[in-house]
Design a protein around this motif. Structure first.
Motif, PDB file in Angstrom:
ATOM      1  N   ILE A 429      42.162  47.198  53.451  1.00 45.04           N
ATOM      2  CA  ILE A 429      42.047  48.001  54.418  1.00 45.04           C
ATOM      3  C   ILE A 429      42.704  49.347  54.439  1.00 45.04           C
ATOM      4  O   ILE A 429      42.244  50.564  54.586  1.00 45.04           O
ATOM      5  N   VAL A 430      44.042  49.024  53.965  1.00 48.67           N
ATOM      6  CA  VAL A 430      44.889  50.391  53.686  1.00 48.67           C
ATOM      7  C   VAL A 430      44.433  51.442  52.854  1.00 48.67           C
ATOM      8  O   VAL A 430      44.293  52.766  52.940  1.00 48.67           O
ATOM      9  N   TYR A 431      43.960  50.888  51.571  1.00 52.07           N
ATOM     10  CA  TYR A 431      43.452  51.674  50.548  1.00 52.07           C
ATOM     11  C   TYR A 431      42.195  52.169  50.428  1.00 52.07           C
ATOM     12  O   TYR A 431      41.958  53.075  49.436  1.00 52.07           O
ATOM     13  N   SER A 432      41.396  51.492  51.134  1.00 48.79           N
ATOM     14  CA  SER A 432      39.855  51.927  51.257  1.00 48.79           C
ATOM     15  C   SER A 432      39.639  53.321  51.921  1.00 48.79           C
ATOM     16  O   SER A 432      40.290  53.499  52.728  1.00 48.79           O
ATOM     17  N   ASN A 433      38.412  54.122  51.468  1.00 47.28           N
ATOM     18  CA  ASN A 433      38.399  55.276  52.112  1.00 47.28           C
ATOM     19  C   ASN A 433      37.507  54.810  53.228  1.00 47.28           C
ATOM     20  O   ASN A 433      37.326  55.794  54.415  1.00 47.28           O
ATOM     21  N   PHE A 434      36.719  53.531  53.194  1.00 46.44           N
ATOM     22  CA  PHE A 434      36.195  53.176  54.593  1.00 46.44           C
ATOM     23  C   PHE A 434      36.024  51.590  54.635  1.00 46.44           C
ATOM     24  O   PHE A 434      36.109  50.962  53.454  1.00 46.44           O
ATOM     25  N   VAL A 435      36.031  51.169  55.684  1.00 48.20           N
ATOM     26  CA  VAL A 435      36.007  49.488  55.886  1.00 48.20           C
ATOM     27  C   VAL A 435      35.022  49.339  56.819  1.00 48.20           C
ATOM     28  O   VAL A 435      35.060  49.958  57.884  1.00 48.20           O
TER      29      VAL A 435
END
Ligand code: ADP
Length: 707
Positions: A429-435
């Protein structure tokens, strides 16, 4: 009398009386958020949490192991499918010659911190856009902005009619209309007609399909632990199978990376061959030698990673259910990104699925970006928050992420509930550009209704890049007009042929051939699926003079044993059959032959069984949670137009709620067959193909590419 004859006879019956009904859905209001999209992954840079301690056991529940059974009526042979595997030590450092072949990642200590993310409070949310990545030109999304439509040029578009892009004003704050649920602000009305009048759904006014929107083709790589039809445990496998095809037929280049499980259905993989012989994947202080294979799965381009180590990560009898699952998938994530890098692949989009692949964006932004992989953006889809991949500090040593003080921070992978644990899904969640998650309602429930299994605050922090897209189903596979698993094909104009399948189902399960309705349940026997209500429904259905069919299995021996006990108890009933096991072929026949499909889940991220049932004209009876609430609309109480109502819905997780909805469904089948038939047609008209979700995901990809 045959069912067909019964159906026709019922059609001729006059209708009187009003069956009991029940109010079904909650109404809430929610103002749309207007936020600024962010360009880069967004771990916050706040003081790190130095707490590092003992290893927390992996607490995420284990999902079902697929076992196949043949249907043997009235035999109660206990299946024991669960086998646990002892942990084998990973390959350690010291293999100097192998290590020298590895193009070692840049030590993480030398990498830049991730872009700062302002810690939000409710009062500060408006300021976020100014805080995130201030050095970039971050487009502010508001009602008047056009959507980012990529870098198309006139020459590329010469021969293509280029329609106007959908403006963001139509899409709300996010790149897809489906991101968060739009709850009505008015209470649902009582049934407008009851049963006094014959219930004729007006002909739907379908809008013509929108012309295909021109867009530059994208290179998209899905990294996944499951893929139908070769490695299926649950809905995730179907989702990757369906979505990847939809993306490909829209002109994108799509590839899939998954583990080379020993349990793969090799008969479903075509032209399987070695494409990358010596992939050395850093692991602890050494590296593990892998081979990468390529093959087609029903036309989809797939890479299978096979590690050669004493751990035997994927050389096991089932996909999940092992004590070292976290390490197995941490390795797979590292191997997948290492493969992309070594193979010189620079996808526009990397699409990850669930905790098993959630370390991919962490590696990308913490290590591989500095090695030149600056191009890809990452979208992570969470199919179920109940499984998060919780583990201890050993993971950091194994994966080469090191720096515990950095990663244990509550702004990165530090688990919100266990101070000494790392949470892989949180990292995703923290590192993705979109979740995304798999329905707007589930997105709301996980963020705001306590269904996030501890990740609610994380979702709040990252809410501007979080939303829900309802899954589709593959209508090439799940379509009674072409389904090769069922004896008689049928469609909306030949509905009576469904009853030939009903007879075939009864024959196969040795049920009595009579006028009764068949209520079915297909699913994992997991507490999530509402097992107490399933059990109650079996008896309630029989009391109401209908038949019940169940197909399901569990990796938990106690649950399986419970259902075997139930099966023995009902062994002599001519109106009930419980099939404990996993049987894809039988599932098709049940979808085609049953009249109603029960889905009484405690929580349900999306649910595919109700979507498949709708396609087969099998009326869903569901609890109003997650994707069920987004896709099934109560015949008597929905505020939707009549022609959009397609099932029966109840709210409360208790016997009363279930009995009310199930009772209404069975009563309607028995007493108002023409109403029931209209409902079946409504159900079959629903479009839950991948058409709309495919577009939604492309909008998300465009959004994160251009943000
Ligand atoms: P989940 O992903 O939580 O298991 P979904 O409803 O999203 O639930 O997807 C379940 C999928 O697995 C459906 O395609 C369903 O038909 C299939 N399925 C579940 N249990 C069985 C079983 N015992 N035999 C055959 N298919 C099954």
């Amino acid at each position: 009398m045959t069912d067909q004859a019964v159906g026709i006879e019922r059609m001729a019956k006059k209708t009187t009386g009003t069956p009991q009904s029940q109010t079904t859905s909650t109404t809430r209001t929610r103002a749309p958020d207007k936020k600024t999209p962010e360009r880069a992954p967004t771990p916050e840079t706040t003081p790190t949490d130095p707490a590092i301690g003992t290893v927390q056991p992996e607490s995420a529940a284990v999902r079902i192991g697929a076992t196949t059974t043949s249907v043997i009526k009235k035999t109660a042979t206990r299946k024991t499918s669960k086998v646990s595997d002892s942990k084998t030590p990973p390959v350690r450092a010291g293999a100097a010659e192998r290590a020298s072949e590895v193009k070692a990642p840049v030590p993480v200590e030398t990498l830049d911190e991730p872009p700062p993310m302002h810690t939000e409070t409710a009062a500060e949310t408006e300021a976020v856009s100014a805080t995130i990545a201030p050095e970039t030109e971050t487009p502010v999304v508001n009602a008047t902005d056009d959507p980012p439509v990529g870098s198309e040029t006139e020459t590329e578009a010469e021969h293509i009619t280029k329609p106007e892009p959908r403006p963001f004003s139509e899409l709300g704050h996010a790149p897809t209309h489906a991101l968060m649920p739009a709850f009505g602000s008015t209470p649902e009305p009582e049934s407008p007609t009851g049963h006094e009048e014959p219930w004729h759904a007006p002909e739907p006014q379908w809008e013509p399909a929108a012309p295909p929107v021109w867009r530059p083709s994208l290179f998209i790589v899905h990294i996944t632990p499951e893929l139908a039809t070769v490695a299926k445990v649950g809905g995730l496998a179907d989702v990757v199978f369906g979505l990847t095809r939809e993306l490909a037929i829209r002109g994108n280049h799509v590839e899939i990376i998954l583990p080379k499980y020993a349990s793969l259905r090799y008969d479903q993989i075509f032209e399987l061959h070695e494409v990358y012989k010596d992939l050395w994947v850093p692991w602890y202080e050494g590296a593990i030698h892998c081979t990468v294979f390529f093959g087609f799965v029903h036309g989809r381009k797939c890479f299978f990673i096979e590690p050669h180590s004493a751990d035997d990560f994927f050389n096991r009898h089932s996909i999940y259910g092992f004590r070292d699952d976290v390490m197995r998938y941490a390795f797979f994530s590292r191997a997948a990104i290492e493969f992309l890098w070594k193979a010189g692949k620079h996808p526009d989009i990397i699409h990850c699925h669930d905790w098993q692949t959630a370390l991919v964006p962490v590696h990308l932004f913490e290590q591989y970006q500095a090695l030149g992989m600056t191009h890809p953006r990452v979208c992570t889809t969470i199919h179920n928050f109940a499984h998060q991949g919780i583990t201890g500090p050993e993971l950091l040593r194994a994966t080469g992420l090191h720096r515990p003080e950095h990663f244990f921070s509550h702004t990165r992978l530090g688990d919100p509930r266990y101070p000494n644990a790392l949470n892989l899904l949180k990292g995703g969640i923290v590192y993705s550009n979109f979740v995304t998650t798999v329905s707007p309602r589930y997105a709301f429930e996980t963020k705001d209704q306590g269904q996030g299994f501890g990740l609610e605050p994380v979702l709040h922090t990252h809410h501007i890049k979080y939303g829900g897209v309802v899954n589709g189903i593959d209508y090439d596979v799940w379509n009674p007009e072409v389904d090769r698993h069922i004896p008689v094909r049928y469609g909306i104009d030949s509905l009576e042929r469904k009853y030939d399948n009903k007879r075939a189902l009864r024959q196969r399960l040795m049920l009595a051939d009579n006028e009764k309705a068949i209520v079915a349940f297909i699913g994992r026997l997991d507490p999530q699926k509402g097992l107490e209500l399933v059990r109650h429904a079996i008896f309630n259905t029989l009391e109401r003079g209908a038949q019940f069919v169940l197909l399901g299995s569990s990796p938990d021996d106690r649950i399986n044993a419970d259902f075997w006990g139930l099966k023995r108890m009902l062994n002599d009933s001519p109106d009930c059959h419980l099939e404990i096991g996993f049987d894809e072929d039988l599932s098709h026949l049940i979808y085609a032959g049953a009249d109603m499909m029960l889905v009484p889940s405690r929580f349900e991220p999306c649910g595919l069984t109700q979507l498949i049932s709708l396609r087969y004209g099998t009326i869903p009876v569901v609890r109003a949670v997650g994707g069920l609430a987004d896709t099934v609309f109560d015949k008597d109480h929905s505020n939707r137009p009549l022609h959009e109502r397609n099932g029966y819905v109840f709210n409360d997780y208790d016997h009363r709620g279930l009995e009310s909805a199930l009772g209404r469904a069975i009563d309607c089948y028995n007493d108002y067959p023409e109403h029931f038939r209209e409902l079946m047609k409504n159900a079959m008209r629903c479009d839950y193909s991948w058409n709309q979700p495919g577009q939604d995901y492309l909008n998300i990809y465009d959004y994160i590419r251009d943000a």
